[in-house]
Motif scaffolding. Structure first.
Motif, PDB file in Angstrom:
ATOM      1  N   HIS A  62       0.856  -1.193   0.000  1.00 18.49           N
ATOM      2  CA  HIS A  62       0.000   0.000   0.000  1.00 18.49           C
ATOM      3  C   HIS A  62       0.886   1.234   0.000  1.00 18.49           C
ATOM      4  N   PRO A  63       0.387   2.354  -0.536  1.00 16.78           N
ATOM      5  CA  PRO A  63       1.209   3.555  -0.652  1.00 16.78           C
ATOM      6  C   PRO A  63       1.055   4.500   0.546  1.00 16.78           C
ATOM      7  N   HIS A  64       2.003   5.422   0.681  1.00 17.78           N
ATOM      8  CA  HIS A  64       1.873   6.566   1.597  1.00 17.78           C
ATOM      9  C   HIS A  64       2.536   7.766   0.946  1.00 17.78           C
ATOM     10  N   ARG A  65       1.983   8.947   1.198  1.00 16.20           N
ATOM     11  CA  ARG A  65       2.653  10.204   0.826  1.00 16.20           C
ATOM     12  C   ARG A  65       2.279  11.295   1.822  1.00 16.20           C
ATOM     13  N   GLY A  66       3.277  12.110   2.187  1.00 20.64           N
ATOM     14  CA  GLY A  66       3.021  13.363   2.893  1.00 20.64           C
ATOM     15  C   GLY A  66       3.150  13.329   4.394  1.00 20.64           C
ATOM     16  N   HIS A  80       8.961  -6.017   7.130  1.00 17.66           N
ATOM     17  CA  HIS A  80       8.670  -4.847   6.316  1.00 17.66           C
ATOM     18  C   HIS A  80       9.392  -4.949   4.973  1.00 17.66           C
ATOM     19  N   GLY A  81       8.736  -4.513   3.915  1.00 13.35           N
ATOM     20  CA  GLY A  81       9.407  -4.458   2.615  1.00 13.35           C
ATOM     21  C   GLY A  81       8.806  -3.336   1.784  1.00 13.35           C
ATOM     22  N   ASP A  82       9.586  -2.757   0.846  1.00  4.86           N
ATOM     23  CA  ASP A  82       9.016  -1.676   0.031  1.00  4.86           C
ATOM     24  C   ASP A  82       9.495  -1.750  -1.412  1.00  4.86           C
ATOM     25  N   ASN A  83       8.963  -0.856  -2.227  1.00  4.77           N
ATOM     26  CA  ASN A  83       9.247  -0.861  -3.663  1.00  4.77           C
ATOM     27  C   ASN A  83      10.607  -0.254  -4.009  1.00  4.77           C
ATOM     28  N   LYS A  84      11.385   0.145  -2.999  1.00  7.57           N
ATOM     29  CA  LYS A  84      12.757   0.620  -3.252  1.00  7.57           C
ATOM     30  C   LYS A  84      13.768  -0.469  -2.879  1.00  7.57           C
ATOM     31  N   GLY A  85      13.249  -1.640  -2.457  1.00  3.43           N
ATOM     32  CA  GLY A  85      14.153  -2.735  -2.129  1.00  3.43           C
ATOM     33  C   GLY A  85      14.561  -2.808  -0.674  1.00  3.43           C
ATOM     34  N   GLY A 101       7.371  10.821   2.963  1.00  6.25           N
ATOM     35  CA  GLY A 101       7.724  11.920   2.065  1.00  6.25           C
ATOM     36  C   GLY A 101       6.972  11.821   0.751  1.00  6.25           C
ATOM     37  N   ARG A 102       7.686  11.935  -0.362  1.00  4.50           N
ATOM     38  CA  ARG A 102       7.041  12.059  -1.680  1.00  4.50           C
ATOM     39  C   ARG A 102       6.315  10.786  -2.117  1.00  4.50           C
ATOM     40  N   GLY A 103       6.692   9.656  -1.521  1.00  2.00           N
ATOM     41  CA  GLY A 103       5.907   8.463  -1.839  1.00  2.00           C
ATOM     42  C   GLY A 103       6.669   7.175  -1.699  1.00  2.00           C
ATOM     43  N   ILE A 104       5.989   6.186  -1.148  1.00  2.00           N
ATOM     44  CA  ILE A 104       6.557   4.856  -0.960  1.00  2.00           C
ATOM     45  C   ILE A 104       5.407   3.861  -1.098  1.00  2.00           C
ATOM     46  N   VAL A 105       5.709   2.661  -1.586  1.00  3.85           N
ATOM     47  CA  VAL A 105       4.732   1.564  -1.558  1.00  3.85           C
ATOM     48  C   VAL A 105       5.358   0.474  -0.708  1.00  3.85           C
ATOM     49  N   HIS A 106       4.722   0.137   0.411  1.00  2.00           N
ATOM     50  CA  HIS A 106       5.345  -0.850   1.289  1.00  2.00           C
ATOM     51  C   HIS A 106       4.326  -1.840   1.834  1.00  2.00           C
ATOM     52  N   SER A 107       4.864  -2.888   2.478  1.00  2.00           N
ATOM     53  CA  SER A 107       4.013  -3.890   3.119  1.00  2.00           C
ATOM     54  C   SER A 107       4.563  -4.168   4.504  1.00  2.00           C
ATOM     55  N   GLU A 108       3.653  -4.540   5.406  1.00  2.00           N
ATOM     56  CA  GLU A 108       4.036  -4.945   6.760  1.00  2.00           C
ATOM     57  C   GLU A 108       3.285  -6.238   7.051  1.00  2.00           C
ATOM     58  N   ASP A 275      -0.072  10.333  -9.364  1.00  2.00           N
ATOM     59  CA  ASP A 275       1.325   9.878  -9.325  1.00  2.00           C
ATOM     60  C   ASP A 275       1.396   8.401  -8.930  1.00  2.00           C
ATOM     61  N   PHE A 276       0.561   8.002  -7.948  1.00  2.00           N
ATOM     62  CA  PHE A 276       0.561   6.601  -7.523  1.00  2.00           C
ATOM     63  C   PHE A 276       0.086   5.706  -8.659  1.00  2.00           C
ATOM     64  N   GLN A 277      -1.025   6.116  -9.290  1.00  2.00           N
ATOM     65  CA  GLN A 277      -1.580   5.279 -10.363  1.00  2.00           C
ATOM     66  C   GLN A 277      -0.627   5.183 -11.560  1.00  2.00           C
ATOM     67  N   ALA A 278       0.171   6.214 -11.740  1.00  2.24           N
ATOM     68  CA  ALA A 278       1.117   6.217 -12.872  1.00  2.24           C
ATOM     69  C   ALA A 278       2.437   5.544 -12.504  1.00  2.24           C
ATOM     70  N   GLY A 279       2.512   4.990 -11.279  1.00  3.16           N
ATOM     71  CA  GLY A 279       3.727   4.280 -10.864  1.00  3.16           C
ATOM     72  C   GLY A 279       4.893   5.203 -10.556  1.00  3.16           C
ATOM     73  N   ARG A 280       4.580   6.439 -10.157  1.00  3.91           N
ATOM     74  CA  ARG A 280       5.670   7.392  -9.874  1.00  3.91           C
ATOM     75  C   ARG A 280       6.115   7.410  -8.421  1.00  3.91           C
ATOM     76  N   PHE A 281       5.613   6.479  -7.589  1.00  3.18           N
ATOM     77  CA  PHE A 281       6.035   6.456  -6.178  1.00  3.18           C
ATOM     78  C   PHE A 281       7.360   5.717  -6.052  1.00  3.18           C
TER      79      PHE A 281
END
Ligand code: MN
Length: 281
Positions: A62-66, A80-85, A101-108, A275-281
């Motif tokens: 799931h994503p977070h921003r802000g 924990h894991g995220d889309n930045k590795g 911050g500007r955006g992350i997609v992670h799982s817990e 931005d999330f839908q366009a995969g910019r996180f």
């Protein structure tokens, strides 16, 4: 037990049952109909169950921003894991302070099939100028969280901020938070200085306490006490009891909120969704 700068309780509110992630049952304490937020805090959940059906589904991607998400574990283990590795394992007593911050997609996800899972998730807002910073993690093992005595029979774990000369491991957070986990081993009086600039709340998670001048205001387990102005908090317990005390500098900025995105304006929320839908996180 009274000290000149003691804060008094202005409001006591109960948490409510909630379900989040893929079906994790928890108690929502901040972000309820009665308490939308407590500046700079946007949400507080307590998850506590020894029934795997309540937690096994976890929080898949799931994503977070802000803003910032803070996980503090009392019992159990989460991965924990995220889309930045980035990956990390959270065990009892450990903390993860994640600046989305500007955006992350992670799982817990739970790393256990049975047994007790217990902890807190806190959301801390970021000021307008920092909502789009690069994501940052502070993964803090239990062994890096200092403990200090705050009275006879009372020990505090210092996750963030300073207490009686000891400093917590969390650093560089805009709202300069204090986050203490205070454990009374028996009947006790604790005195906890808190920065005058901060909004402060207390949440007893094991048995009941009282807060403030004279006899104090009773606060039962699972209720949140919002505190008024002052420079310290006095807490009394008649028995062994534990609570978290959390404070932060209020931002006094407009809040635009949509699920996992918290910005200042509706336009910024629309941008976050795009931005999330366009995969910019
Ligand atoms: Mn999350």
């Amino acid at each position: 037990m009274t000290h000149a700068g003691d804060r008094n309780v202005t409001k006591v509110l109960s948490g409510m049952p909630a379900t989040d992630g893929a079906g994790v049952r928890m108690t929502r304490v901040i972000a309820t109909p009665e308490l939308d937020h407590f500046d700079p805090f946007l949400l507080l959940d307590e998850f506590r169950s020894d029934d795997p059906n309540d937690y096994i589904a976890g929080f898949p991607d799931h994503p977070h921003r802000g803003f910032e998400t803070v996980t503090y574990m009392l019992a159990g283990a989460m991965k924990h894991g995220d889309n930045k590795g980035n990956t990390g394992l959270l065990g009892p007593g450990s903390v993860q302070w994640m600046t989305a911050g500007r955006g992350i997609v992670h799982s817990e996800m739970p790393q256990q099939e049975d047994g007790l899972m217990w902890g807190f998730q806190l959301w801390v807002n970021l000021p307008a100028g920092q909502k789009m910073v690069e994501p940052r993690y502070q993964d803090i093992p239990a062994s890096d969280v200092p403990e200090t005595a705050v009275g006879e029979n009372v020990v505090a774990r210092i996750i963030a901020g300073e207490l009686h000369g000891a400093r917590g491991p969390v650093s560089g957070v805009a709202t300069e938070p204090v986050y203490f986990d205070v454990r009374c081993r028996g009947p006790a009086e604790a005195w906890l200085p808190t920065p005058e600039t901060h909004n402060v709340f207390v949440y007893p998670y094991e048995r009941d306490i009282s807060i403030g001048e004279e006899e104090g205001t009773p606060v039962t387990r699972g209720n949140i006490a919002l505190l008024g102005p002052g420079t310290s908090v006095s807490v009394r317990s008649d028995t062994a009891a534990s609570f978290i005390l959390v404070g932060g500098m209020p931002l006094n900025e407009p809040i635009a909120r949509y699920g996992p995105f918290v910005m200042n304006t509706a336009d910024e929320i629309r941008q976050a969704i795009m931005d999330f839908q366009a995969g910019r996180f």
